[in-house]
Design a protein around this motif. Structure first.
Motif, PDB file in Angstrom:
ATOM      1  N   LYS A 101       0.813  -1.211   0.000  1.00  0.00           N
ATOM      2  CA  LYS A 101       0.000   0.000   0.000  1.00  0.00           C
ATOM      3  C   LYS A 101       0.848   1.262   0.000  1.00  0.00           C
ATOM      4  CE  LYS A 101      -3.778   2.107   2.661  1.00  0.00           C
ATOM      5  NZ  LYS A 101      -4.685   1.923   3.830  1.00  0.00           N
ATOM      6  N   GLY A 102       2.074   1.169   0.468  1.00  0.00           N
ATOM      7  CA  GLY A 102       2.959   2.324   0.543  1.00  0.00           C
ATOM      8  C   GLY A 102       3.876   2.236   1.749  1.00  0.00           C
ATOM      9  N   LEU A 103       4.411   3.373   2.127  1.00  0.00           N
ATOM     10  CA  LEU A 103       5.309   3.453   3.271  1.00  0.00           C
ATOM     11  C   LEU A 103       4.508   3.812   4.516  1.00  0.00           C
ATOM     12  CD1 LEU A 103       8.290   3.512   4.274  1.00  0.00           C
ATOM     13  CD2 LEU A 103       8.274   5.967   3.772  1.00  0.00           C
ATOM     14  N   TRP A 123       0.302   6.861   6.424  1.00  0.00           N
ATOM     15  CA  TRP A 123       0.745   6.261   5.167  1.00  0.00           C
ATOM     16  C   TRP A 123       1.364   7.331   4.274  1.00  0.00           C
ATOM     17  CZ3 TRP A 123       1.085   1.199   4.376  1.00  0.00           C
ATOM     18  CH2 TRP A 123       0.257   0.334   5.111  1.00  0.00           C
ATOM     19  N   TYR A 124       2.340   6.892   3.445  1.00  0.00           N
ATOM     20  CA  TYR A 124       2.960   7.759   2.448  1.00  0.00           C
ATOM     21  C   TYR A 124       3.030   7.008   1.121  1.00  0.00           C
ATOM     22  CZ  TYR A 124       4.495  10.647   6.377  1.00  0.00           C
ATOM     23  OH  TYR A 124       4.529  11.440   7.501  1.00  0.00           O
ATOM     24  N   ASN A 129       4.773  11.372  -0.112  1.00  0.00           N
ATOM     25  CA  ASN A 129       3.730  12.334   0.212  1.00  0.00           C
ATOM     26  C   ASN A 129       2.693  11.651   1.087  1.00  0.00           C
ATOM     27  OD1 ASN A 129       4.759  14.486  -1.433  1.00  0.00           O
ATOM     28  ND2 ASN A 129       3.983  13.395  -3.238  1.00  0.00           N
ATOM     29  N   PRO A 130       2.192  12.329   2.144  1.00  0.00           N
ATOM     30  CA  PRO A 130       1.206  11.693   3.027  1.00  0.00           C
ATOM     31  C   PRO A 130      -0.068  11.318   2.291  1.00  0.00           C
ATOM     32  CG  PRO A 130       1.427  14.037   3.526  1.00  0.00           C
ATOM     33  CD  PRO A 130       2.511  13.714   2.560  1.00  0.00           C
ATOM     34  N   VAL A 131      -0.611  10.157   2.656  1.00  0.00           N
ATOM     35  CA  VAL A 131      -1.856   9.666   2.076  1.00  0.00           C
ATOM     36  C   VAL A 131      -2.884   9.543   3.194  1.00  0.00           C
ATOM     37  CG1 VAL A 131      -2.993   7.780   0.843  1.00  0.00           C
ATOM     38  CG2 VAL A 131      -0.638   8.410   0.264  1.00  0.00           C
TER      39      VAL A 131
END
Length: 495
Positions: A101-103, A123-124, A129-131
């Motif tokens: 899903k991301g970082l 999440w990033y 970039n923040p999600v």
């Protein structure tokens, strides 16, 4: 049953690295990133992980992981892609994890309004970039005014489940063990709270682990607090086993009276479904290392504890016949890794290390000034292969000598990596001069080969062992200082 049950547990684990030997040819591919001059000083690095979008690193300037951190992404062939600064507002970073899903960043916060500690997640995306919005996962009451939370984070081996563990204080001064399980979307799956019959200040959570059948294991020790320094504490150590099928918590005393464990490590033998707890043991009245401690259990069966004493023959074969030198060498070894073998045995890697202090008095303009310095020594490496009955199959001693001043041993110690067929140990040779990077390779029968992994003929190269990480069964990422610039070295082993 030990403890008061207040919840349920559900978690999945997949494979861990198991030392499976074969006779294949040893080798590896090497790939370098371009050297970069980093801004500022005292910048530390931690390898987060790698996916299709690249390799992610965490960079930070204080080891408490507060104020701010830097996330960097490299392309899969180690070309630098981008860097982003993450501000930590009155919080500290607990964990950085790379998921599909991301970082994911997990941080600990103090909520002044509610007077509680919290674990939050953010999440990033692959551009860092923040999600979405930051989310609170776990809250913890304060035990005292200075309590910042004792949160521990563990991921399952398939990276599909996340466990956050912390403790709280009861009104009658006991410990509550609080376990929270989340899925990959960070939705709460299960929560468990157990009141343990342990005095709050006597409690130490030394290690924890989850197996492939959703069972959790905790090594918890107790030490009676004494007001008189000359009195010895009565130490206890127990393995607490959470049985997911029966939803129960059971404890096993693993330490004989008068003994203490050092750097105990859990390992899971996925082939034979063993849970191993391995450590060096000694007498609480002495600083000498007496031998190797083993605790093995198969869920549903009675555990077995074994004390394997270092014999005089064992010592003399490794260190020579002089009793005085043997005494010191065994005393200073520290367990680094305990790797399960496919035959039910273990391969143990230990290193002899120590810290010494020196004080000098100098005179400046006729006034005495005291200068203190710490000397970090990292010396011989001991590798022992044991069969399923803990009999020694072979042993090997790597003779090395590393010494540094006031740097916490930043370039010292070793990198340990294992593939399905070999064990690898890497370190910087001759730290005080333009030394090379050495690599030792171990096979099943105890055959050992070594070579220069990186020569320093034209460039001053030093790997940073504490920052290296094995990110897959055959890939290792080594942060490196190359001519005073930062670089990455990727090793892909062929077996």
């Amino acid at each position: 049953m030990s403890g008061t049950k207040l919840g349920k547990l559900s978690i999945q684990w997949v494979s861990v690295f198991i030392f499976i030997f074969s006779g294949s040819v040893v080798g590896q591919d090497m790939e370098w990133s371009n050297p970069r001059k980093l801004k500022g000083s005292n910048a530390y690095t931690s390898v987060i992980g790698e996916d299709a979008t690249g390799l992610y690193l965490l960079r930070f300037r204080n080891q408490f992981l507060t104020k701010n951190v830097i996330i960097e992404r490299y392309r899969n062939h180690l070309g630098f892609a981008l860097s982003k600064n993450i501000t930590l507002k009155k919080s500290r970073l607990l964990y950085a994890e790379l998921q599909e899903k991301g970082l994911l960043l997990l941080t600990a916060h103090y909520d002044r309004k509610r007077m509680q500690n919290e674990v939050r997640c953010q999440w990033y995306d692959h551009n860092i970039n923040p999600v979405g919005k930051e989310k609170v996962l776990v809250t913890s009451t304060l035990s005292d005014f200075y309590d910042k939370g004792d949160f521990r984070v563990r991921f399952s081996n398939d990276r599909q489940s996340i466990m956050i563990v912390h403790t709280e204080k009861t009104e009658d001064n006991k410990r509550i063990l609080d376990i929270n399980i989340f899925d990959v979307n960070l939705d709460l799956v299960q929560e468990h709270r157990y009141k343990l019959d342990i005095i709050y200040n006597n409690f130490y959570l030394n290690n924890l682990m989850l197996d492939d059948n959703a069972n959790a294991y905790f090594l918890i020790s107790q030490h009676r607090v004494e007001h008189r320094k000359e009195q010895l504490s009565s130490a206890k150590a127990n393995v607490y086993w959470y049985n997911s099928r029966l939803d129960s918590l059971t404890d096993f005393q693993v330490l004989d009276s008068g003994k203490s464990l050092r750097k105990a490590q859990f390992s899971w033998d996925r082939t034979n479904n063993y849970i191993n707890l391995t450590a060096f043991y000694s007498s609480i009245k002495s600083s000498n290392t007496d031998g190797i401690f083993h605790f093995r259990m198969t869920p549903g069966q009675r555990p077995k504890t074994t004390y394997q004493e270092f014999t005089d023959e064992f010592k003399s074969q490794l260190f020579g016949d002089q009793e005085a030198s043997v005494f010191e060498d065994v005393k200073n070894f520290e367990l680094l890794r305990a790797i399960p073998n496919s035959d039910g045995g273990l391969t143990i890697v230990a290193e002899r290390s120590s810290i010494s202090n020196e004080t000098d008095v100098t005179y400046i303009n006729g006034m005495p000034t005291t200068m203190a310095r710490n000397i970090y020594n990292f010396d011989d490496v001991l590798v022992i292969s044991l069969d399923s009955l803990y009999s020694i199959k072979w042993k090997y001693l790597i003779n090395k000598s590393q010494s540094s001043l006031n740097d916490n041993g930043y370039y010292s110690s070793i990198v340990v990596a294992n593939t399905r067929s070999h064990l690898y140990i890497m370190y910087n040779d001759r730290l005080r001069s333009n030394g090379d990077v050495m690599q030792y390779t171990f096979e099943a029968n105890g055959q050992v080969t070594y070579k220069i992994l990186v020569r320093s003929d034209n460039h001053f190269v030093s790997i940073i062992p504490s920052e290296a990480k094995q990110i897959s069964y055959n890939r290792v990422i080594l942060p490196v200082t190359k001519d005073r610039k930062f670089s990455l070295l990727k090793l892909d082993y062929t077996n």
